[in-house]
Write a protein that holds these residues in place. Structure first.
Motif, PDB file in Angstrom:
ATOM      1  N   VAL A  60      -2.496 -45.921 -53.525  1.00  7.79           N
ATOM      2  CA  VAL A  60      -3.805 -46.068 -52.867  1.00  7.79           C
ATOM      3  C   VAL A  60      -3.572 -46.789 -51.537  1.00  7.79           C
ATOM      4  N   CYS A  61      -4.179 -46.297 -50.457  1.00  8.50           N
ATOM      5  CA  CYS A  61      -3.959 -46.912 -49.141  1.00  8.50           C
ATOM      6  C   CYS A  61      -5.285 -47.194 -48.442  1.00  8.50           C
ATOM      7  N   PHE A  62      -5.300 -48.282 -47.695  1.00 12.36           N
ATOM      8  CA  PHE A  62      -6.434 -48.637 -46.840  1.00 12.36           C
ATOM      9  C   PHE A  62      -5.919 -48.886 -45.428  1.00 12.36           C
ATOM     10  N   ALA A  63      -6.432 -48.143 -44.455  1.00 11.66           N
ATOM     11  CA  ALA A  63      -6.043 -48.387 -43.062  1.00 11.66           C
ATOM     12  C   ALA A  63      -6.781 -49.607 -42.522  1.00 11.66           C
ATOM     13  N   LEU A  64      -6.235 -50.155 -41.454  1.00 15.18           N
ATOM     14  CA  LEU A  64      -6.802 -51.377 -40.871  1.00 15.18           C
ATOM     15  C   LEU A  64      -8.087 -51.143 -40.104  1.00 15.18           C
ATOM     16  N   ASP A  65      -8.145 -50.012 -39.376  1.00 20.76           N
ATOM     17  CA  ASP A  65      -9.218 -49.931 -38.385  1.00 20.76           C
ATOM     18  C   ASP A  65      -9.478 -48.501 -37.936  1.00 20.76           C
ATOM     19  N   GLU A  66     -10.536 -48.340 -37.165  1.00 17.34           N
ATOM     20  CA  GLU A  66     -10.925 -47.033 -36.613  1.00 17.34           C
ATOM     21  C   GLU A  66     -11.812 -47.289 -35.401  1.00 17.34           C
ATOM     22  N   TYR A  67     -11.752 -46.398 -34.436  1.00 13.81           N
ATOM     23  CA  TYR A  67     -12.681 -46.494 -33.302  1.00 13.81           C
ATOM     24  C   TYR A  67     -14.103 -46.246 -33.787  1.00 13.81           C
ATOM     25  N   SER A  68     -15.071 -46.858 -33.102  1.00 16.32           N
ATOM     26  CA  SER A  68     -16.482 -46.549 -33.355  1.00 16.32           C
ATOM     27  C   SER A  68     -16.885 -45.371 -32.490  1.00 16.32           C
ATOM     28  N   GLY A  69     -17.671 -44.487 -33.063  1.00 14.28           N
ATOM     29  CA  GLY A  69     -18.288 -43.418 -32.287  1.00 14.28           C
ATOM     30  C   GLY A  69     -17.372 -42.255 -31.966  1.00 14.28           C
ATOM     31  N   THR A 112     -14.383 -37.974 -36.486  1.00 16.44           N
ATOM     32  CA  THR A 112     -13.214 -38.059 -37.374  1.00 16.44           C
ATOM     33  C   THR A 112     -12.165 -37.018 -37.014  1.00 16.44           C
ATOM     34  N   GLU A 113     -12.588 -35.829 -36.568  1.00 13.73           N
ATOM     35  CA  GLU A 113     -11.642 -34.733 -36.282  1.00 13.73           C
ATOM     36  C   GLU A 113     -10.947 -34.910 -34.945  1.00 13.73           C
ATOM     37  N   HIS A 114     -11.380 -35.864 -34.120  1.00 17.35           N
ATOM     38  CA  HIS A 114     -10.711 -36.053 -32.825  1.00 17.35           C
ATOM     39  C   HIS A 114      -9.228 -36.350 -33.082  1.00 17.35           C
ATOM     40  N   PRO A 115      -8.322 -35.744 -32.302  1.00 16.01           N
ATOM     41  CA  PRO A 115      -6.885 -35.958 -32.590  1.00 16.01           C
ATOM     42  C   PRO A 115      -6.441 -37.415 -32.476  1.00 16.01           C
ATOM     43  N   GLU A 116      -7.188 -38.244 -31.743  1.00 17.37           N
ATOM     44  CA  GLU A 116      -6.792 -39.651 -31.624  1.00 17.37           C
ATOM     45  C   GLU A 116      -7.652 -40.583 -32.469  1.00 17.37           C
ATOM     46  N   SER A 117      -8.549 -40.017 -33.292  1.00 13.32           N
ATOM     47  CA  SER A 117      -9.231 -40.896 -34.255  1.00 13.32           C
ATOM     48  C   SER A 117      -8.160 -41.449 -35.180  1.00 13.32           C
ATOM     49  N   TYR A 118      -8.384 -42.634 -35.739  1.00 10.34           N
ATOM     50  CA  TYR A 118      -7.360 -43.189 -36.628  1.00 10.34           C
ATOM     51  C   TYR A 118      -7.307 -42.423 -37.950  1.00 10.34           C
ATOM     52  N   HIS A 119      -8.403 -41.704 -38.277  1.00 12.08           N
ATOM     53  CA  HIS A 119      -8.311 -40.784 -39.421  1.00 12.08           C
ATOM     54  C   HIS A 119      -7.208 -39.754 -39.150  1.00 12.08           C
ATOM     55  N   SER A 120      -7.220 -39.175 -37.922  1.00 12.97           N
ATOM     56  CA  SER A 120      -6.227 -38.151 -37.592  1.00 12.97           C
ATOM     57  C   SER A 120      -4.834 -38.765 -37.473  1.00 12.97           C
ATOM     58  N   PRO A 157     -11.457 -46.860 -42.334  1.00 17.02           N
ATOM     59  CA  PRO A 157     -12.847 -47.271 -42.129  1.00 17.02           C
ATOM     60  C   PRO A 157     -13.609 -46.226 -41.327  1.00 17.02           C
ATOM     61  N   CYS A 158     -14.928 -46.169 -41.531  1.00 15.75           N
ATOM     62  CA  CYS A 158     -15.754 -45.164 -40.858  1.00 15.75           C
ATOM     63  C   CYS A 158     -16.519 -45.811 -39.703  1.00 15.75           C
ATOM     64  N   GLY A 159     -16.244 -45.347 -38.498  1.00 14.68           N
ATOM     65  CA  GLY A 159     -16.901 -45.889 -37.300  1.00 14.68           C
ATOM     66  C   GLY A 159     -18.085 -45.061 -36.855  1.00 14.68           C
ATOM     67  N   LEU A 160     -18.622 -44.245 -37.760  1.00 14.90           N
ATOM     68  CA  LEU A 160     -19.783 -43.406 -37.423  1.00 14.90           C
ATOM     69  C   LEU A 160     -20.973 -43.843 -38.270  1.00 14.90           C
ATOM     70  N   GLY A 161     -22.196 -43.587 -37.770  1.00 16.66           N
ATOM     71  CA  GLY A 161     -23.400 -43.912 -38.550  1.00 16.66           C
ATOM     72  C   GLY A 161     -23.630 -45.406 -38.596  1.00 16.66           C
ATOM     73  N   ASP A 162     -23.992 -45.920 -39.791  1.00 15.77           N
ATOM     74  CA  ASP A 162     -24.306 -47.344 -39.953  1.00 15.77           C
ATOM     75  C   ASP A 162     -22.991 -48.107 -40.154  1.00 15.77           C
ATOM     76  N   VAL A 163     -22.408 -48.544 -39.035  1.00 17.93           N
ATOM     77  CA  VAL A 163     -21.060 -49.133 -39.091  1.00 17.93           C
ATOM     78  C   VAL A 163     -21.071 -50.457 -39.855  1.00 17.93           C
TER      79      VAL A 163
END
Ligand code: F6R
Length: 240
Positions: A62-71, A74-82, A102-108
């Protein structure tokens, strides 16, 4: 605290990879914290190599990433999801459904609360991989972040935006906010490894290890943790 200095990134990655695999082998339900950026890439390669050599599958981790850009979608090639999918999940053979970012979209703010709860529900992080920014940030905890901060949205500092512009077509495309695990969240991981390579990181490494313990130097909070291993190359260690 342990400080290890390596002559090559391949050796650094192999050694850190062996530490991570040992943690994974020691538990039926291991939880590893992932970082993005350039620093952890040799570690992900070393982790994959050690796992392959020993014939150990990684699809239960099981893994948890540290961070993600807001806004940033997710499909952007430089999102931390990608980035995590490309640099870690695929390289190591992790199970994508067990890798959270982490999800940087919607209610952050709500996403941030839910992220800390999910880490706790997984019984916490056994080992967290960290890079360090030139300004000493951990995750996106910029200078001024409280040592007991939780996962939350944060404004990125101009130097962080400038450093990350290399991943985008222009600096104006770099998001100015992010969601990050807090310093308090990070300190709860049972084991930490910090990776820093290159001369540009030498001042941040020296400040974290030898400067005053201060919120102006987020890396200095690592001295409060009892199980930290620093993985450095000679350039990053040059001011120690
Ligand atoms: C990673 C992160 C950052 C980076 C740091 C160093 O998820 O949020 O703290 O670890 O900015 O970045 P690199 O390794 O690209 O120099």
């Amino acid at each position: 605290m342990t400080i290890q200095v390596f002559q090559s990134l391949a050796e650094l990655g192999k050694s850190a990879g062996a530490q991570i695999v040992a943690v994974i082998e020691g538990k039926p339900d291991p939880v590893i914290g992932l970082a993005t950026g350039s620093s952890p890439i040799p570690v992900y390669q070393g982790w994959a190599a050690v796992a392959k050599e020993r014939g150990i599958a990684m699809d239960h981790v099981v893994c948890f990433a540290l961070d993600e850009y807001s806004g940033l979608e997710t499909e952007h090639p430089e999102s931390y999801h990608s980035v995590i999918a490309r640099d870690a999940t695929e390289v190591i053979g992790l199970n994508p459904s067990l890798v959270r970012v982490p999800c940087g979209l919607g209610d952050v703010a709500a996403n941030a609360l839910e992220y800390d709860e999910a880490i706790q529900a997984a019984s916490g992080i056994d080992l967290q991989i960290l890079g360090i920014g030139r300004n000493g940030h951990l995750g996106f905890n910029e200078p001024g972040s409280p040592f007991d901060s939780r996962t939350r949205e944060i404004d990125l500092m101009p130097e962080t935006i400038a450093d990350n512009a290399r991943f985008f077509d222009s600096i104006t495309q770099v998001p100015t906010k992010a969601i990050t695990q807090g310093l308090g969240t990070i300190l709860e991981a049972r084991e930490l490894i910090v990776v820093a390579t290159g001369e540009a990181k030498a001042p941040a490494v020296a400040a974290a290890l030898k400067g005053p313990e201060s919120v102006d130097l987020p890396g200095s909070v690592l001295r409060r943790h009892s199980n930290v291993t620093w993985y450095l190359d000679e350039a990053a260690a040059s001011l120690l």
